[in-house]
Design a protein around this motif. Structure first.
Motif, mmCIF file in Angstrom:
data_model
loop_
_atom_site.group_PDB
_atom_site.id
_atom_site.type_symbol
_atom_site.label_atom_id
_atom_site.label_comp_id
_atom_site.label_asym_id
_atom_site.label_seq_id
_atom_site.Cartn_x
_atom_site.Cartn_y
_atom_site.Cartn_z
ATOM 1 N N GLU A 1 13.161 -38.280 -20.080
ATOM 2 C CA GLU A 1 13.676 -39.819 -20.107
ATOM 3 C C GLU A 1 12.787 -40.649 -19.542
ATOM 4 N N GLY A 2 11.381 -41.085 -19.975
ATOM 5 C CA GLY A 2 9.768 -41.579 -19.728
ATOM 6 C C GLY A 2 9.897 -43.196 -20.158
ATOM 7 N N ASN A 3 10.974 -43.280 -21.523
ATOM 8 C CA ASN A 3 10.979 -44.674 -22.490
ATOM 9 C C ASN A 3 11.162 -46.047 -21.235
ATOM 10 N N TYR A 4 9.946 -46.352 -21.456
ATOM 11 C CA TYR A 4 9.882 -47.428 -20.059
ATOM 12 C C TYR A 4 10.586 -49.043 -21.092
ATOM 13 N N TYR A 5 11.616 -49.226 -20.873
ATOM 14 C CA TYR A 5 12.343 -50.361 -21.243
ATOM 15 C C TYR A 5 12.295 -51.748 -20.455
ATOM 16 N N CYS A 6 11.849 -53.180 -20.747
ATOM 17 C CA CYS A 6 12.309 -54.272 -20.504
ATOM 18 C C CYS A 6 12.156 -55.593 -21.501
ATOM 19 N N ASP A 7 12.972 -56.521 -21.406
ATOM 20 C CA ASP A 7 12.732 -57.859 -22.069
ATOM 21 C C ASP A 7 11.903 -58.481 -22.077
ATOM 22 N N GLU A 8 11.986 -59.239 -23.446
ATOM 23 C CA GLU A 8 10.311 -59.755 -23.039
ATOM 24 C C GLU A 8 10.111 -60.980 -21.913
ATOM 25 N N ALA A 9 11.040 -61.407 -20.987
ATOM 26 C CA ALA A 9 10.876 -62.550 -20.373
ATOM 27 C C ALA A 9 10.229 -61.321 -19.200
ATOM 28 N N THR A 10 10.381 -60.324 -19.323
ATOM 29 C CA THR A 10 10.578 -58.885 -17.817
ATOM 30 C C THR A 10 8.856 -58.925 -18.107
ATOM 31 N N TYR A 11 8.784 -58.344 -19.615
ATOM 32 C CA TYR A 11 7.578 -58.778 -19.820
ATOM 33 C C TYR A 11 6.344 -59.330 -19.717
ATOM 34 N N ARG A 12 6.293 -60.614 -19.908
ATOM 35 C CA ARG A 12 5.633 -61.718 -19.142
ATOM 36 C C ARG A 12 5.553 -61.996 -18.284
ATOM 37 N N CYS A 13 6.470 -61.705 -17.478
ATOM 38 C CA CYS A 13 6.321 -61.802 -15.859
ATOM 39 C C CYS A 13 5.622 -60.354 -15.219
ATOM 40 N N LEU A 14 5.931 -59.680 -15.914
ATOM 41 C CA LEU A 14 4.618 -58.127 -14.987
ATOM 42 C C LEU A 14 3.732 -58.696 -15.894
ATOM 43 N N VAL A 15 3.308 -58.793 -16.927
ATOM 44 C CA VAL A 15 1.639 -60.057 -17.747
ATOM 45 C C VAL A 15 0.996 -60.766 -16.646
ATOM 46 N N ASP A 16 2.303 -61.674 -16.173
ATOM 47 C CA ASP A 16 2.067 -63.374 -15.730
ATOM 48 C C ASP A 16 1.486 -62.494 -14.706
ATOM 49 N N HIS A 17 1.637 -62.048 -13.656
ATOM 50 C CA HIS A 17 2.120 -61.317 -12.357
ATOM 51 C C HIS A 17 1.160 -59.657 -11.706
ATOM 52 N N HIS A 18 0.114 -59.601 -12.814
ATOM 53 C CA HIS A 18 -0.884 -58.635 -12.871
ATOM 54 C C HIS A 18 0.235 -57.295 -13.050
ATOM 55 N N GLN A 19 1.381 -56.935 -12.881
ATOM 56 C CA GLN A 19 2.325 -55.780 -12.629
ATOM 57 C C GLN A 19 1.724 -54.572 -12.996
ATOM 58 N N ILE A 20 1.481 -54.373 -14.565
ATOM 59 C CA ILE A 20 0.966 -53.474 -15.450
ATOM 60 C C ILE A 20 0.381 -52.605 -14.596
ATOM 61 N N LEU A 21 0.214 -52.164 -14.261
ATOM 62 C CA LEU A 21 -1.057 -51.017 -13.769
ATOM 63 C C LEU A 21 -1.629 -49.617 -14.468
ATOM 64 N N PHE A 22 -0.787 -48.693 -15.564
ATOM 65 C CA PHE A 22 -0.871 -47.971 -16.419
ATOM 66 C C PHE A 22 -0.267 -48.120 -18.041
ATOM 67 N N THR A 23 -0.496 -47.428 -18.784
ATOM 68 C CA THR A 23 -0.631 -48.189 -20.028
ATOM 69 C C THR A 23 -1.177 -46.527 -20.785
ATOM 70 N N TYR A 24 -0.116 -46.150 -22.081
ATOM 71 C CA TYR A 24 -0.695 -45.506 -22.676
ATOM 72 C C TYR A 24 -1.429 -45.130 -23.914
ATOM 73 N N GLU A 25 -2.081 -44.448 -24.619
ATOM 74 C CA GLU A 25 -2.912 -44.394 -25.094
ATOM 75 C C GLU A 25 -2.582 -44.758 -26.682
ATOM 76 N N ASN A 26 -1.667 -43.133 -26.408
ATOM 77 C CA ASN A 26 -1.119 -42.879 -27.065
ATOM 78 C C ASN A 26 0.678 -42.808 -27.732
ATOM 79 N N ASN A 27 1.301 -43.773 -26.970
ATOM 80 C CA ASN A 27 2.602 -44.410 -26.221
ATOM 81 C C ASN A 27 3.302 -42.885 -26.996
ATOM 82 N N PRO A 28 3.604 -41.941 -26.007
ATOM 83 C CA PRO A 28 4.479 -40.699 -26.502
ATOM 84 C C PRO A 28 5.884 -40.448 -26.353
ATOM 85 N N ASN A 29 6.481 -41.667 -25.748
ATOM 86 C CA ASN A 29 7.571 -41.383 -25.821
ATOM 87 C C ASN A 29 8.260 -43.384 -26.189
ATOM 88 N N GLY A 30 7.510 -44.117 -26.121
ATOM 89 C CA GLY A 30 8.067 -44.920 -27.093
ATOM 90 C C GLY A 30 8.121 -46.411 -25.685
#
Ligand SMILES: NC(=O)CC[C@H](N)C(=O)O
Length: 227
Positions: free
Chosen positions: A144-173
């Motif tokens: 269970e590693g398929n992270y989900y958030c709605d668009e508003a939450t995503y915007r908030c994460l981006v605005d506050h620089h809260q995304i520290l790691f991203t997958y190169e090949n997104n293995p889990n969706g």
């Protein structure tokens, strides 16, 4: 610096976490039961991977109401560094310490492999020894590693620089390739890849070590040493 590794019934990466801190960071570390109600003696709290309470209901759902979680919230409010890896991340989401939720992997299969993970923000206490954009070789192991958030939450994460790691090949969706996020204050990090399993060449990668070293360097930077 003193680390706590929180042990829930069903944790199975607690010893790897303990070993990473003791043998590779050479810092003080203690295993702490999830029934503990006071964590004020610790400078950093580590929530390891595993299948807490057998993943009943949802991964991390039952652990999120364990007695220790109240203490974790108190420490989070004080600014103590808190790192949740894999099941630890799931617990932080279920406890409301981080936004979003975890869904079953896109292909409904458990994934266990080493993958490439990008450092999306190196301006944090967890990542500032990495180069921004560095590609890390880190193991992943989850159903269970398929992270989900709605668009508003995503915007908030981006605005506050809260995304520290991203997958190169997104293995889990995972939404927006997200592999790890922190809270707005920057002292609570949840990530699905396992840095504690990548701390020496013998394990196939040392790329996880700088995450722990960043925590130590930042803690030392803000604390006077008494020798
Ligand atoms: N390695 C882990 O922490 C496993 C996480 C989780 N219980 C899952 O399979 O999704």
């Amino acid at each position: 610096m003193k680390f706590a590794v929180i042990v829930f019934p069903g944790s199975n990466c607690d010893r790897d976490m303990f070993d990473a801190v003791r043998s590779h960071l050479k810092e003080d570390v203690e295993m702490v039961s999830s029934s503990t109600t006071d964590l004020s003696n610790f400078d950093a709290i580590l929530l390891p991977g595993g299948f807490s309470h057998g993943d009943y209901l949802r991964s991390g759902a039952m652990a999120s109401v364990a007695p220790v979680v109240r203490a974790i919230k108190e420490e989070a409010d004080k600014g103590t560094f808190i790192l949740g890896v894999c099941n630890g991340f799931q617990i932080l989401l279920e406890a409301g310490l981080l936004p979003g939720a975890m869904l079953p992997n896109r292909d409904l299969a458990f994934i266990c492999k080493t993958d490439l993970v990008r450092v999306a923000n190196n301006n944090t206490v967890f990542t500032n020894l990495y180069e921004e954009g560095a590609a890390l070789k880190l193991p992943i192991a989850h159903g269970e590693g398929n992270y989900y958030c709605d668009e508003a939450t995503y915007r908030c994460l981006v605005d506050h620089h809260q995304i520290l790691f991203t997958y190169e090949n997104n293995p889990n969706g995972s939404a927006y390739d997200i592999a790890g996020i922190c809270n707005e204050r920057g002292n609570v990090l949840g990530m699905m890849p396992h840095p504690e399993r990548a701390v020496e060449a013998l394990l196939g990668s040392e790329d996880g070590l700088k995450l722990f070293q960043s925590m130590v360097a930042n803690w030392r930077g803000s604390h006077v040493q008494h020798t």
